[in-house]
Write an enzyme that holds these catalytic residues in place. Structure first.
Site, PDB file in Angstrom:
ATOM      1  CE  LYS A  67       6.331  -6.255 -12.421  1.00 26.19           C
ATOM      2  NZ  LYS A  67       6.169  -5.363 -11.261  1.00 26.19           N
ATOM      3  CB  SER A 142       9.771  -4.085 -10.256  1.00 21.49           C
ATOM      4  OG  SER A 142       8.435  -4.450  -9.974  1.00 21.49           O
ATOM      5  CB  SER A 167       6.340  -2.207  -8.928  1.00 22.90           C
ATOM      6  OG  SER A 167       7.581  -2.496  -8.363  1.00 22.90           O
TER       7      SER A 167
HETATM    8  N1  GLN Z   1      10.961  -0.833  -5.096  1.00 25.89           N
HETATM    9  C1  GLN Z   1      10.160  -1.594  -4.197  1.00 25.89           C
HETATM   10  C2  GLN Z   1      10.865  -2.871  -3.819  1.00 25.89           C
HETATM   11  O1  GLN Z   1      11.893  -3.104  -4.332  1.00 25.89           O
HETATM   12  C3  GLN Z   1       8.809  -1.886  -4.790  1.00 25.89           C
HETATM   13  C4  GLN Z   1       8.833  -2.921  -5.838  1.00 25.89           C
HETATM   14  C5  GLN Z   1       7.470  -3.431  -6.214  1.00 25.89           C
HETATM   15  O2  GLN Z   1       6.454  -2.769  -5.985  1.00 25.89           O
HETATM   16  N2  GLN Z   1       7.432  -4.650  -6.766  1.00 25.89           N
HETATM   17  O3  GLN Z   1      10.401  -3.621  -3.017  1.00 25.89           O
END
Ligand code: GLN
Length: 466
Positions: A67, A142, A167
Site C-alpha cells: 500500500k 482505503s 481499510s
Molecule cells: N473509512 C475510514 C476512514 O475514512 C477508515 C479508513 C482507514 O482505515 N484508513 O477513516
C-alpha cells in the site's frame, strides 16, 4: 505454467526446488501486472524492473504489493496524495524489510484513498482502482488497490495493507479476498505514513487464510524503532490452521445486524450455522456502546490526522512550488494545491475538534467513549473466543451510487468496522457468500493478540484454493 492453480504454499515449495524458474516467473508477473493495471488501475507505481531477491528465505520468489502509505526505499511513496508526489523514501518500513529479507520481491505500490481517508478508494489522487468482479463498482477502501490486485492476479501474491478504521476489512469484503487487521502494536508501524497514530495498523490482504498466517509470522514482532510496538516473541501462525473449531464459543453481537441489508444478514447467519456444523457453539451478545463508535472514531481519527498533516508544507518532501511570497503564502499555496477535498475536510474538522474550548466536549469525550467500547469487547471475550458479524452493511456499491452519498452517509458505511479498530483488537474478513453476484464478508473479531483464534475459525471455511 498454470500459476492460478497454485497456492502460495505450493508455489514457495516449487520455486525453492527449482521446479519453477524465477526468471520465467517474474517475466510472467510483470506482463500480467501491466495488463491488470491497464484494466483496473490497482497501482500508483508499478516497478519498471523487479529487484531480484537476494536471499532464499521463507518467502523466496513471492511477489508482494505494498500500500502506498508504507515507505519503500527507492520507490515513490505518496500515500495516495499529490502533496507527496515524487517522494522517494531513503529507507523501507520495518515490515517491508522483514518481507524482503525473506526473499519476497516488491511489485509496486497500491492505490488508496489519500492518506487513508475513505471507504471506497474514490478519494485517490492518481486514479480510482476498479472492482475486478464488476468494474462499475468500488473495490473498497482505503486499501482498494491491494484488494483489487489480490482479487485479480493470476499468480501467488500477498498484499501489505493498512487499516485505521476498516481499510483492510472493507476492501477484502468487497472483492471476496481475505483481510487481516492485527492487534494494534503487533506489526511495527515504523515507516508507515501516519493517518491516526493511535489507530493505524499494518496488515495483509491475500487470497487465502494460509497466506495471511504465513506472512503475519514474518511481519509480526517487536521493533525498537516503534515505541508502540508490543513485546511479543516471534510466532508461527500457520500452526493454528491445523486445529479444528470444536468447542469454540462464538458470540454474535446483535448491534452489528442493525441497518444491514437483509440478504447480507442471511449470508452471515448461514456462515455462523456452518461454524456450528463444524463444532462451534454460538450465542447472541450485546455490545451496548456500538452506537457511539462512529462518532468517537471520526473525532479521534480526524483530530490525529489534522496534526499529522501539519508537516506537509512543501519544504522537506513531496510537492514543491515556486518559492513566492512569505512562508504563510507559500505554505497555503502548497497545501491548497496538494491536498484533495476529503483531506481538507478532515484537517478542518480535526483542527476544530482539538481547539481550546471544544477539546473537552469532543476529543476528550470521544476518548472516554473509546474506553467504554474496549470494555464492551473485553467483557464479551470473557465469554467468547471469537465474535462473528457482517464486515460491511452493503455489498460493493456502484460508483454512481457513491457519488450521491453525502460525507456523513459516506462515513456511516464504516459503522461495523470502526469499533474493533478503536479497540485495537484483531479482525479478519473472509468471503462467506454472495448477494447479487457480489461477495459478502464475514467479520471475525478476537481479543487482543488472539490472531491464532480468528485465523483458526477463518480457515475452517476452506475458502477458495487457487
Ligand atoms: N473509512 C475510514 C476512514 O475514512 C477508515 C479508513 C482507514 O482505515 N484508513 O477513516
Amino acid at each position: 505454467m498454470k500459476l492460478e492453480k497454485l497456492s502460495v504454499k505450493e508455489f514457495l515449495a516449487r520455486i525453492k526446488s527449482g521446479d519453477i524458474d524465477l526468471d520465467d516467473f517474474t517475466a510472467h508477473v510483470m506482463e500480467n501486472s501491466k495488463s491488470i493495471q491497464k484494466k483496473y488501475n490497482p497501482f500508483i507505481t508499478l516497478v519498471d524492473k523487479i529487484q531480484k531477491p537476494k536471499k532464499k528465505g521463507k518467502l523466496y520468489g513471492l511477489p508482494i504489493s505494498i500500500k502506498d502509505n508504507i515507505c519503500t526505499k527507492g520507490i515513490q511513496t505518496t500515500a495516495g496524495s499529490r502533496i507527496l508526489e515524487g517522494y522517494t523514501p531513503p529507507f523501507s518500513a520495518s515490515c517491508v524489510e522483514n518481507i524482503v529479507n525473506e526473499g519476497a520481491f516488491i511489485l509496486g505500490k497500491t492505490a488508496m484513498d489519500e492518506f487513508g481517508f475513505g471507504t471506497f478508494s474514490v478519494n485517490c489522487a492518481y486514479g480510482i482502482p476498479k472492482n475486478p468482479l464488476d468494474t462499475e463498482r468500488s473495490c473498497g477502501g482505503s486499501s482498494g488497490g491491494a484488494s483489487c490486485f489480490t482479487a485479480v492476479a493470476d499468480f501467488p501474491h500477498v498484499a501489505l495493507a493498512e487499516s485505521t478504521g476498516g481499510s483492510i476489512s472493507c476492501p477484502a469484503a468487497f472483492t471476496g479476498t481475505v483481510g487481516l487487521t492485527p492487534t494494534y502494536g503487533l506489526v511495527s508501524r515504523w515507516g508507515l505514513i501516519d493517518y491516526a497514530n493511535s489507530l493505524d495498523k499494518i496488515g495483509l490482504i491475500t487470497k487465502s487464510v494460509y497466506d495471511i498466517a504465513l506472512s503475519l509470522s514474518i511481519i509480526a514482532g517487536n521493533d525498537s524503532k516503534d515505541s508502540t510496538s508490543l513485546n511479543v516473541p516471534a510466532h508461527d501462525y500457520t500452526k493454528y490452521l491445523k486445529k479444528d473449531i470444536k468447542g469454540m464459543k462464538i458470540g454474535v453481537p446483535k448491534e452489528y445486524f442493525e441497518g444491514v441489508d437483509g440478504k447480507i444478514t442471511k449470508v452471515i447467519w448461514n456462515a455462523i450455522k456452518k461454524l456450528e456444523d463444524l463444532g462451534a457453539t454460538y450465542k447472541e451478545v450485546s455490545l451496548p456502546h456500538t452506537k457511539y463508535s462512529l462518532s468517537a472514531y471520526y473525532i479521534i481519527a480526524v483530530s490525529e490526522a489534522s496534526t499529522n498533516l501539519a508537516k506537509y508544507a512543501g519544504m522537506r518532501y513531496g510537492l514543491h512550488l515556486e518559492l513566492k511570497g512569505n512562508f504563510d503564502e507559500y505554505f497555503s499555496a502548497v497545501r491548497s494545491n496538494g491536498f484533495g477535498e476529503e483531506a481538507k475536510r478532515r484537517i478542518i474538522l480535526g483542527t476544530f475538534a482539538r481547539m481550546a474550548g471544544y477539546r473537552d466536549a469532543y476529543y476528550l469525550k470521544a476518548l472516554k467513549v473509546r474506553t467504554k467500547i474496549i470494555e464492551d469487547f473485553k467483557k464479551a471475550f470473557k465469554q467468547f473466543d471469537v465474535l462473528a458479524a457482517p464486515t460491511m452493511p452493503v455489498v460493493a456499491p456502484r460508483f454512481d451510487e457513491i457519488e450521491k452519498l453525502s460525507p456523513i452517509e459516506n462515513y456511516m458505511m464504516d459503522v461495523l468496522t470502526v469499533a474493533p479498530n478503536l479497540a485495537g483488537i484483531p479482525m479478519i474478513s473472509v468471503p462467506a457468500g454472495k448477494v447479487n453476484n457480489m461477495p459478502v464478508g464475514l467479520h471475525l473479531m478476537g481479543d487482543h493478540l488472539q490472531e491464532g483464534k480468528i485465523l483458526q475459525v477463518a480457515n475452517s471455511f476452506k475458502i477458495q484454493k487457487y
